[in-house]
Write a protein that holds these residues in place. Structure first.
Motif, PDB file in Angstrom:
ATOM      1  N   VAL A 282       0.848  -1.196   0.000  1.00 35.67           N
ATOM      2  CA  VAL A 282       0.000   0.000   0.000  1.00 35.67           C
ATOM      3  C   VAL A 282       0.883   1.245   0.000  1.00 35.67           C
ATOM      4  O   VAL A 282       1.884   1.304   0.717  1.00 35.67           O
ATOM      5  N   GLN A 283       0.511   2.235  -0.805  1.00 33.49           N
ATOM      6  CA  GLN A 283       1.224   3.508  -0.806  1.00 33.49           C
ATOM      7  C   GLN A 283       0.525   4.449   0.161  1.00 33.49           C
ATOM      8  O   GLN A 283      -0.637   4.793  -0.038  1.00 33.49           O
ATOM      9  N   ALA A 284       1.210   4.850   1.197  1.00 34.77           N
ATOM     10  CA  ALA A 284       0.641   5.787   2.158  1.00 34.77           C
ATOM     11  C   ALA A 284       1.311   7.137   1.984  1.00 34.77           C
ATOM     12  O   ALA A 284       2.400   7.242   1.432  1.00 34.77           O
ATOM     13  N   THR A 285       0.631   8.201   2.433  1.00 30.89           N
ATOM     14  CA  THR A 285       1.256   9.523   2.491  1.00 30.89           C
ATOM     15  C   THR A 285       1.277   9.925   3.949  1.00 30.89           C
ATOM     16  O   THR A 285       0.240  10.041   4.592  1.00 30.89           O
ATOM     17  N   THR A 286       2.484  10.112   4.512  1.00 33.10           N
ATOM     18  CA  THR A 286       2.611  10.337   5.952  1.00 33.10           C
ATOM     19  C   THR A 286       2.055  11.712   6.322  1.00 33.10           C
ATOM     20  O   THR A 286       1.745  12.531   5.454  1.00 33.10           O
ATOM     21  N   LEU A 287       1.937  11.960   7.625  1.00 27.61           N
ATOM     22  CA  LEU A 287       1.404  13.235   8.100  1.00 27.61           C
ATOM     23  C   LEU A 287       2.230  14.404   7.578  1.00 27.61           C
ATOM     24  O   LEU A 287       1.721  15.507   7.422  1.00 27.61           O
TER      25      LEU A 287
ATOM     26  N   GLN B 121       5.178   6.691   1.760  1.00 27.33           N
ATOM     27  CA  GLN B 121       5.727   5.539   2.481  1.00 27.33           C
ATOM     28  C   GLN B 121       5.070   4.281   1.932  1.00 27.33           C
ATOM     29  O   GLN B 121       3.848   4.210   1.824  1.00 27.33           O
TER      30      GLN B 121
ATOM     31  N   VAL C 113       3.915   0.608   2.410  1.00 32.26           N
ATOM     32  CA  VAL C 113       3.620  -0.344   3.481  1.00 32.26           C
ATOM     33  C   VAL C 113       3.669  -1.748   2.894  1.00 32.26           C
ATOM     34  O   VAL C 113       2.802  -2.122   2.110  1.00 32.26           O
TER      35      VAL C 113
ATOM     36  N   ARG D  68      -7.749   9.059   3.321  1.00 35.84           N
ATOM     37  CA  ARG D  68      -6.449   8.732   2.731  1.00 35.84           C
ATOM     38  C   ARG D  68      -5.625   7.919   3.704  1.00 35.84           C
ATOM     39  O   ARG D  68      -5.612   8.200   4.900  1.00 35.84           O
ATOM     40  N   VAL D  69      -4.896   6.942   3.173  1.00 38.17           N
ATOM     41  CA  VAL D  69      -4.040   6.142   4.041  1.00 38.17           C
ATOM     42  C   VAL D  69      -2.820   6.968   4.429  1.00 38.17           C
ATOM     43  O   VAL D  69      -2.078   7.447   3.568  1.00 38.17           O
ATOM     44  N   VAL D  70      -2.633   7.163   5.758  1.00 34.74           N
ATOM     45  CA  VAL D  70      -1.478   7.958   6.199  1.00 34.74           C
ATOM     46  C   VAL D  70      -0.372   7.079   6.766  1.00 34.74           C
ATOM     47  O   VAL D  70       0.666   7.578   7.192  1.00 34.74           O
ATOM     48  N   GLY D  71      -0.587   5.768   6.787  1.00 40.00           N
ATOM     49  CA  GLY D  71       0.448   4.868   7.287  1.00 40.00           C
ATOM     50  C   GLY D  71      -0.174   3.656   7.951  1.00 40.00           C
ATOM     51  O   GLY D  71      -1.354   3.369   7.753  1.00 40.00           O
TER      52      GLY D  71
END
Lengths: 565, 195
Positions: free
Chosen positions: A202-207, A212, A214, B49-52
């Protein structure tokens, strides 16, 4: 060290021993064919394979069948790794594994070593992990247990011509022992947070707005058998230190339990199979004693911290935290370290390369002692039985009587074969390390300068020949020289060891079982436990002391003197 | 020869089909139904949105956030093929520093980090890289040291942040296993939710 820390260690070890009792009895029942709830599956496998489950095998037949199964497993795994780029269940589109690395990895998983010169999330497709590596986690463990059962049978009665049927032992241990345990432990891991999915990463976008990735995968089931089978090969690169592979202290405690329960249980199975449970308890006492002492040394060394870092302004409260995770703490990291290396597992929840010199010496020395404390699934039992034979031989020399173990006379042939087996480990470890330390192509793999660099190389061959699989990770292992020679060391450590052991079993099985007399040296009391512990230390460990003096021990004194490299 | 080869090949192939495909695929199905969040990687979403992942650490450098531990993960260096460059909390390639206890590089790094935090004594987790490079937690002492900085950057009273840290401090499992810790992502998400 704290009281809470020791309470954690005591709790986990207590649960291990408490569960080893029923599991040990259960394994004896399965070995005797008294467990049959999957009989239709068993019968189907025997039918297709053309195996007559009632036919016993002598030691040669048993050993040949084992070698053939392992060769077939190697060929299938090697092909799967090379071809993974063209096969399904590869959502990240990884290429096939390069030839030397595939050779090393296939040997590694077939021999129950699980040395990894790759990083799972960056190299292995889901199919390779699931249908390749996971399957060998089961088969290599079942192979070890089957061999141990064959050796146990040699002591059970007199005048035996066969040691059981390898195919039956392999299939039964897989179906009735490893599979049910793996399903239960695997489901517990999922509940604790270990992923089990075929979905792509999974492609996440951090705060803070950074991308990032996953990583995911069918991890929980493989991680369950990785520990239960004392395999140790991580699904992810950093093994059980990865938050997906060891999500919590509870998960790491369950992994410690899982990598200990079968080796300890098998010691008790031995007692059941030879008809004297005290014999199994004596072996278990030696194993447990070493685990406790080794844990204490690692725990003390690591909580003491690194004096260089303390001098730089680090608070001593948490100990040496380089390479360690906050959620586990020092106590569970120390117990995990002593159990994974004593048990020939090789999973890690902290990085040995960054341990203090004495903290890193313990895991290396535990492997060098011959992987008998408690050793791998099956391999631990048959290896400690070799030491038990040598112990009664030493005792016999002292009083001038022909030594016996469980009513079987131990004579020149058995002692020669036992010494042959015991010498495989030092020959492979010290031989390959010595050559590698003068070869430029090998030295260039070392990361750290000074004595620590020697430790990195020594640890690699120790781990491979001991079929452990853990590493001083600074070493760049994915080179043709290291992939090739470490592969050979793994083969020697597994097969050059077990063939003489099976020959001993064949020879002992045929002998009459003598009745106990007043002159019999009891092999279940404290005297024998102490003698066996001493034989393991002296015959297993002594030859490594010069090498250890140049590596971790020299580094310890350098550290005390404040020297860096 | 066939008396050995036939059972060897058929047992290995049959057990591969069983243990390598049938059972794990069924297990994946059951796991996905019984524990859908955990089986899928404990993903955390904000505004869709996925943040992590709740289990994976991520990098924070802004003064407005609590900072995680140092991380030794790297990524391929686009300017220099075949070599890597630092990329903290790169979850695609978990890694530790693997530096030994007498490593001058490690001692230098620790000294620099201590200095950057304003001098010692500092909690060990604040100046050492974790085993995974993805440690999601910091020690409560480490979090406490950062309260002043975050409070100044956000203009929030320190007492409020101290309460928030206390609220996000997890104790040992079953009251015994593991160490007290603070999940940095969860804490920073709560920080953004303060009003």
């Amino acid at each position: 060290m704290t009281l809470e820390g020791w309470a954690q260690i005591a709790l986990v070890l207590l649960l291990v021993v408490a569960s080893a009792i029923p599991v040990g009895r259960y394994v004896a029942a399965v070995a005797a064919g008294r467990v049959t709830f999957l009989a239709p599956v068993e019968r189907a496998i025997y039918g297709i394979a053309g195996v007559d489950p009632a036919r016993g095998m002598g030691w040669k037949g048993y050993t040949l069948a084992m070698l053939a199964a392992n060769a077939a497993g190697f060929a299938l795994l090697y092909a799967l790794l090379r071809l993974q780029g063209m096969l399904p269940l590869n959502p990240q589109g990884f290429d096939g594994i390069a030839p030397w690395l595939a050779f090393n990895t296939a040997i590694s998983f077939v021999t129950n070593t699980n040395w990894q010169a790759y990083s799972g999330e960056a190299a292995m497709s889901y199919l390779s992990q699931m249908a390749g590596l996971s399957v060998q986690n089961f088969l290599s463990a079942a192979t070890g247990i089957a061999l141990a059962l064959a050796v146990c049978r040699a002591f059970a009665a007199g005048g035996l011509r066969d040691l059981g049927n390898f195919w039956v032992d392999l299939v039964r241990m897989t179906l009735y022992l490893l599979l049910p345990l793996a399903l239960a432990v695997g489901l517990a891991f999922v509940a604790m947070g270990v992923p089990q999915t075929l979905a792509p990463y999974v492609q996440a976008t951090t705060l803070e707005g950074v991308a990032q990735t996953v990583p995911l995968g069918p991890a929980a089931f493989q991680i369950a058998i990785k520990h239960l089978g004392t395999n140790g090969g991580g699904f992810f690169g950093v093994n059980s230190a990865h938050p997906f592979e060891g999500p919590s202290a509870l998960a790491t405690a369950l992994q410690i339990w899982a990598q200990q329960v079968i080796p300890f249980a098998l010691a008790l199975t031995f007692g059941h199979m030879v008809g004297d449970v005290r014999q199994g308890r004596a072996l278990l006492a030696v194993m447990l004693g070493y685990v406790v002492v080794a844990t204490a040394i690692v725990y003390a060394a690591e909580t003491g911290g690194n004096p260089l870092h303390l001098a730089a302004g680090v608070d001593p409260g948490m100990g040496n935290m380089e390479g360690k995770e906050v959620r586990f703490g020092q106590a569970l990291a120390a117990l995990f370290t002593a159990t994974t290396t004593g048990a020939s597992c090789g999973a890690v929840n902290a990085m040995f390369d960054s341990f203090t010199p004495l903290g890193g010496l313990v895991p290396m020395f535990l492997i060098q002692l011959g992987e008998v404390l408690p050793g791998g699934a099956g391999s631990g039992l048959y290896s400690i039985l070799v030491f038990a034979l040598l112990a009664v031989f030493v005792a016999g020399l002292m009083v001038g009587r022909t030594p016996e173990y469980l009513g079987k006379k131990v004579q020149a042939r058995e002692v020669k074969l036992a010494m042959l087996a015991v010498l495989v480990l030092p020959a492979a470890i010290l031989g390959f390390t010595a050559v590698s330390l003068v070869l430029p192509a090998a030295i260039s793999s070392i990361q750290d300068a000074g004595p620590h660099g020697l430790s990195e190389m020594l640890y690699a061959y120790t781990s491979a020949a001991g079929n452990n699989g853990s590493a001083f990770g600074g070493l760049t292992a994915d080179t043709p020289w290291l992939n090739g020679t470490l592969g050979l060391a793994m083969l020697l450590g597994r097969f050059a060891y077990v063939v003489p052991v099976m020959a001993i079993a064949g020879s002992l099985a045929a002998k009459p079982k003598l009745a106990e007399s007043r002159g019999t040296f009891p092999t279940h009391g404290p005297l024998f436990i102490g003698l066996l512990a001493g034989v393991v230390l002296i015959l297993g460990g002594l030859q490594f002391l010069p090498a250890l003096a140049l590596g971790p021990i020299a580094e310890h004194f350098a550290l005390l003197a404040g020297q860096t490299f | 020869m066939t008396t050995i080869l036939r059972p060897a090949i058929s047992v290995v192939v049959l057990l591969t089909l069983l243990l390598g495909l049938a059972v794990p695929l069924a297990f994946t199905g059951v796991a996905g139904v019984a524990f859908p969040t955990q089986a899928g990687g404990s993903l955390v979403e904000r505004e869709g949105r996925v943040v992590g992942s709740a289990l994976l650490g991520q990098n924070f450098t802004s003064e407005r956030y609590f900072h995680p531990r140092p991380s030794a993960t790297t990524e391929p260096d686009p300017e220099n093929a075949g070599s890597t460059r630092a990329a903290p909390y790169n979850a695609a390639a978990s890694a530790a520093s693997q530096l030994g206890p007498t490593s001058e590089a490690l001692r230098g790094a620790v000294q620099e980090r201590v200095a950057a935090l304003g001098g010692g004594p500092v909690p060990a987790d604040a100046v050492t890289a974790s085993g995974s490079g993805l440690d999601p937690h910091i020690s409560p002492q480490n979090a406490a040291r950062q309260i002043g900085r975050v409070a100044r950057a956000r203009g929030v009273p320190e007492a409020r942040l101290a309460a928030l840290v206390a609220q996000h401090t997890e104790g040992p499992a079953l009251g015994l296993l593991g160490e007290p810790r603070v999940n940095v992502l969860a804490l920073n998400l709560a920080l953004d939710g303060l009003r």
